[in-house]
Each structure stands twice: as C-alpha cells, then as structure tokens.
Design a protein around this motif. Structure first.
Motif, PDB file in Angstrom:
ATOM      1  N   GLU A 162       4.963  17.733   3.502  1.00 21.62           N
ATOM      2  CA  GLU A 162       4.191  17.405   4.211  1.00 21.62           C
ATOM      3  C   GLU A 162       3.238  15.997   3.868  1.00 21.62           C
ATOM      4  O   GLU A 162       3.098  15.005   4.798  1.00 21.62           O
ATOM      5  CB  GLU A 162       2.540  18.647   3.872  1.00 21.62           C
ATOM      6  N   ASP A 163       2.998  15.465   2.967  1.00 21.64           N
ATOM      7  CA  ASP A 163       2.907  14.501   2.453  1.00 21.64           C
ATOM      8  C   ASP A 163       3.893  13.638   2.403  1.00 21.64           C
ATOM      9  O   ASP A 163       3.538  12.073   2.670  1.00 21.64           O
ATOM     10  CB  ASP A 163       2.647  14.352   0.830  1.00 21.64           C
TER      11      ASP A 163
ATOM     12  N   SER B 113       0.152  -1.053  -0.016  1.00 23.14           N
ATOM     13  CA  SER B 113       0.125   0.033  -0.183  1.00 23.14           C
ATOM     14  C   SER B 113       1.040   1.519  -0.400  1.00 23.14           C
ATOM     15  O   SER B 113       1.789   0.979   0.556  1.00 23.14           O
ATOM     16  CB  SER B 113      -0.648   0.094   1.487  1.00 23.14           C
ATOM     17  N   ASN B 114       0.324   2.763  -0.606  1.00 19.83           N
ATOM     18  CA  ASN B 114       1.268   3.526  -0.538  1.00 19.83           C
ATOM     19  C   ASN B 114       0.226   4.323   0.676  1.00 19.83           C
ATOM     20  O   ASN B 114      -0.570   4.560   0.448  1.00 19.83           O
ATOM     21  CB  ASN B 114       0.791   4.114  -1.859  1.00 19.83           C
ATOM     22  N   PRO B 115       0.948   4.761   1.654  1.00 19.36           N
ATOM     23  CA  PRO B 115       0.402   5.367   2.967  1.00 19.36           C
ATOM     24  C   PRO B 115      -0.714   6.416   2.098  1.00 19.36           C
ATOM     25  O   PRO B 115      -1.469   7.219   2.711  1.00 19.36           O
ATOM     26  CB  PRO B 115       1.444   6.836   3.145  1.00 19.36           C
ATOM     27  N   LEU B 116       0.362   7.463   1.052  1.00 18.00           N
ATOM     28  CA  LEU B 116      -0.955   8.391   0.640  1.00 18.00           C
ATOM     29  C   LEU B 116      -1.883   7.718  -0.798  1.00 18.00           C
ATOM     30  O   LEU B 116      -1.448   7.711  -1.803  1.00 18.00           O
ATOM     31  CB  LEU B 116      -0.165   9.665  -0.071  1.00 18.00           C
ATOM     32  N   VAL B 117      -3.430   8.923  -0.303  1.00 22.40           N
ATOM     33  CA  VAL B 117      -4.410   7.891  -1.489  1.00 22.40           C
ATOM     34  C   VAL B 117      -5.097   8.771  -2.091  1.00 22.40           C
ATOM     35  O   VAL B 117      -4.885  10.475  -1.699  1.00 22.40           O
ATOM     36  CB  VAL B 117      -5.609   7.226  -0.635  1.00 22.40           C
TER      37      VAL B 117
ATOM     38  N   LYS C 291      -6.760  14.456  -2.104  1.00 25.74           N
ATOM     39  CA  LYS C 291      -5.754  13.176  -1.696  1.00 25.74           C
ATOM     40  C   LYS C 291      -5.663  13.182   0.112  1.00 25.74           C
ATOM     41  O   LYS C 291      -6.317  14.269   0.719  1.00 25.74           O
ATOM     42  CB  LYS C 291      -3.898  13.374  -1.410  1.00 25.74           C
ATOM     43  N   ALA C 292      -5.640  12.101   0.511  1.00 25.53           N
ATOM     44  CA  ALA C 292      -5.887  11.682   1.961  1.00 25.53           C
ATOM     45  C   ALA C 292      -4.528  10.546   2.571  1.00 25.53           C
ATOM     46  O   ALA C 292      -4.158   9.933   1.531  1.00 25.53           O
ATOM     47  CB  ALA C 292      -7.006  11.363   2.659  1.00 25.53           C
ATOM     48  N   GLN C 293      -4.387  10.380   3.318  1.00 18.43           N
ATOM     49  CA  GLN C 293      -3.148   9.924   4.645  1.00 18.43           C
ATOM     50  C   GLN C 293      -4.268   8.324   4.245  1.00 18.43           C
ATOM     51  O   GLN C 293      -4.518   8.687   5.485  1.00 18.43           O
ATOM     52  CB  GLN C 293      -2.661  10.267   5.410  1.00 18.43           C
TER      53      GLN C 293
END
Length: 406
Positions: free
Chosen positions: A363-364, A14-18, A144-146
């Motif tokens: 930040e991302d 998984s990637n932490p940023l969606v 985008k969301a974490q």
C-alpha cells in the motif's frame, strides 16, 4: 597529520511516506504555517533506512510555492531564527523506544543546526540529535502518513489533528480530552474558558481541511454537566487505503481487544509485552475466551478490565502454558509439517502477520509511486530513478505476497 572528515551529503529530495514516533505525534508544541511546512519538509527527507539524522536542503520555492510576496525570503530567514529556539515537549521513552505509563516529560530543542543560504535561496538544516529515537529506525509505536495528503493541509492545528487521527486510523475513532488536545496543539492559554471559540477556530477548520484528505472526520462533544470535557473524533477505519487491499494496519489481537472495550493506550502495553516475549499472541486470545466465559457465567462484570488485568499481571499464563504443553495439545508430525504452510513461516513468524506486513508495505509503495509520478518535488533528473526504484519495490512485494496465496 589530521585528515578532515568528508562531509555527509545534504538530502534534497522528499520521501512520499512520512513517519514519526507516536510520542512525537502526541507532543506539545505549536508552530506557524510556514514553520509547520518546514518541519514537514524535514520529516519527509528522513528515510526508513537512515541511521543518522540527515542534513536537509530545502528551497524557498518548496516552502512557499504559491507566494508572490516580495518579503518571502525575509519571512523564511525569520522562520529559521524562530525554529532554532523551538522546544518540543516529549515523553521520555523506555529502553527499547517504547512509550511508558506516566512518562516523564522533557523539553528537547527541535533543531541541531539551521542556516539560511541567501545566495542559493535554500535552508540547510538538521534535527537535534536528541530526536533520533523519535525519528529513526522505528519498528513499533510509530505513525505514517502520505506526504501528498499532508501537503493538502494549511493550518498547523489541522496538521496536528490529522496526525492524532492517523495514529488511530485502524480503529475509526479517537477520544481526546479538551485540556489534553489544547496542550498537544500548544494552546497554553488560548480557549481555556471559551470552548465555542475553540470549536469555531480550531475544530471546524480542521474538519473542513481534512475533508479534502484521506482522513475526513466528524466529531461528538462529550460533556460533564454543561462543560465540554472531551471530543470523540469519528472517521472510517483504515480510510487511507485507497485500494481494495484487506486491512493491514492493525493486528487481529488488537482489534479483538479494542472490540471488548480495552482502552486505546492499553493496547500499547500489550504490544510491548508481546514484543518483549513475555507471552505470545495465543495467550491474548486465550484470555479473551476465558474472560468471556466468566462474564457469561456471571463471575465477571467488567470484561475489558478483567482482560487487561490478565494481560498485564499474567495470572492466567501458568494455566495457558500447561494446557499448551499437555500431550493432548501437542501437534502430531503431520500437523508440524503443515504449520509452515498454514500458520507460521520457517522463521516462526505468523503467516497472517507477515501477509499483513507485506500488504501494508505494498500500500505504501503504491502511494509512493503515485506521488513520485505527479509531485513537483521531483524533476526530469530525479523522477525516472525514483519511479524505477519504487516499481522494483512493488514487484518484489507482489512476488513475496504470491507465496502466501490470495
């Protein structure tokens, strides 16, 4: 002689940023809790660098991490069957992937392929190729969301509300009509005549769940007579920024338009015109100043409407361009030499805009590092490589920011 094509490797991490297109954020569909977790797991496996939709491998353990039910594998198998028939109602995008006024709506199958591998306890799946414009190579009109925040949410409706608010995180508020919200959440018949049930079973649970995330909210009910017609969600602007970084999520021109009352959706129209080169950011500020003077002199009563008309019709453009081309407005040599250092980069990009972009990326990346270090989705083999890669990204962004000063 035919040579078999080598299959593309399946994506397992998984990637932490969606990230997803705003048209998908506002699409109409409903899912069960297990389906939503599967959907999220697939979204998290798409990289910002991907040019084709990846084949994803998702374990049952990831989908049901806390389940002790003896039927968990049967539940996942049934979920896969349902997802294969799932349809998303999506806006048809413009030629450059932009949202358009009064868009046509089309139903797209969600899945291109999905297979439950019983012996491995794994679901192997890929999104339908028609969804590529909504998921890949997004440069504008996206949210985008974490992943670490999304995993805190259990209810599907709460997930969708989180994304709706995340889209407007820079502004700190979003007003949504009750009928529109019911459509987005996929409630075709439910709660049509019982808003009190909708409030108790959808809004309040979402408020409680999101209070545990980076996007807690309150809300106000807007009425037409005695009937609740819309909901105004209120939250802290840019609440996702845990660090003390300056606001990087919204452009200054957009904030200025929002403050005079230009509607949220209208900002996208202006953004598209800027991206298409119909005018530059300076014209937006010129319009704001011109209309403000007209308001003060009594020539204009509705400031937001006059500003938006000037930005969509462009009737002030000839005056703006003539003013900028006049001898008095031309910079001297010393001014030209100073521009790259103070206003624009050598490539002609706004220094302020580039700095905001780098701060947003930083930040991302910091959020990604925290996620990689703590998430159970990484193991002893994959975690060190991901940490090293993310730390290198942070170092590179910090180095680029240092060139612009504090």
């Amino acid at each position: 002689m035919l040579i078999a094509k080598k299959p593309l490797p399946a994506v397992t991490t998984s990637n932490p940023l969606v990230v997803q297109h705003n048209a998908m954020v506002n699409a109409g569909f409903t899912m069960s809790a297990l389906e939503m977790r599967f959907f999220l797991a697939m979204l998290s496996r798409i990289s910002r660098e991907d040019s084709i939709l990846p084949t994803c491998r998702i374990t049952v353990k990831e989908l049901c991490p806390d389940s002790t039910s003896a039927t968990v594998y049967a539940d996942v198998r049934e979920m896969v069957t349902r997802m294969l028939s799932r349809i998303l109602l999506l806006e048809i995008l413009g030629p450059n992937g932009e949202r358009v006024k009064q868009p046509d709506i089309q139903g797209f199958p969600l899945m291109g392929r999905a297979l439950y591998l019983k012996k491995e306890g794994v679901v192997e799946a890929v999104f339908n190729d028609h969804l590529r414009p909504y998921l890949l190579e997004l440069t504008s009109n996206f949210t985008k969301a974490q992943l670490s925040q999304l995993l805190k949410i259990k209810r599907p409706a709460s997930h969708r509300i989180y994304w709706l608010l995340r889209e407007y995180a820079a502004f700190g508020k979003r007003t949504v009509g009750v009928d529109e919200l019911r459509h987005i959440l996929g409630f075709t018949d439910e709660y049509a005549d019982r808003f009190d049930h909708f409030k108790a079973r959808v809004l309040e649970p979402a408020r409680k769940e999101l209070s545990q995330t980076d996007l807690p909210f309150t809300y106000e009910l807007l009425k037409e007579g005695r009937v609740v017609s819309a909901i105004r969600f209120l939250f802290l602007p840019n609440s996702a920024q845990a660090s003390a970084l300056p606001s990087a999520a919204v452009e200054p021109w957009a904030q200025a338009l929002f403050e005079v009352g230009v509607a949220d959706k209208s900002l996208e129209v202006v953004r598209e015109k800027l991206a298409a080169g119909e005018y530059e950011e300076g014209y937006v500020h010129y319009v704001l100043a011109t209309v403000r003077a007209q308001v003060q002199s009594g020539k204009v009563k509705k400031e937001a409407g006059a500003v938006y008309k000037a930005l969509t019709d462009g009737y002030l453009l000839p005056t703006y361009r003539k003013m900028n081309l006049s001898p008095a407005a031309k910079p001297n040599r010393s001014t030209k030499a100073a521009q790259p250092a103070h206003g624009f980069t050598k490539a002609g990009v706004s220094v302020a805009g580039e700095r905001r972009r780098l701060l947003s990326g930083l930040e991302d990346a910091r959020g990604t590092l925290a996620f990689v270090k703590s998430s159970d989705l990484y193991d002893e083999r994959t975690r060190p490589e991901a940490i090293t890669r993310t730390q290198a990204t942070i170092a590179d962004l910090e180095q680029q920011l240092a060139r612009f000063g504090s």
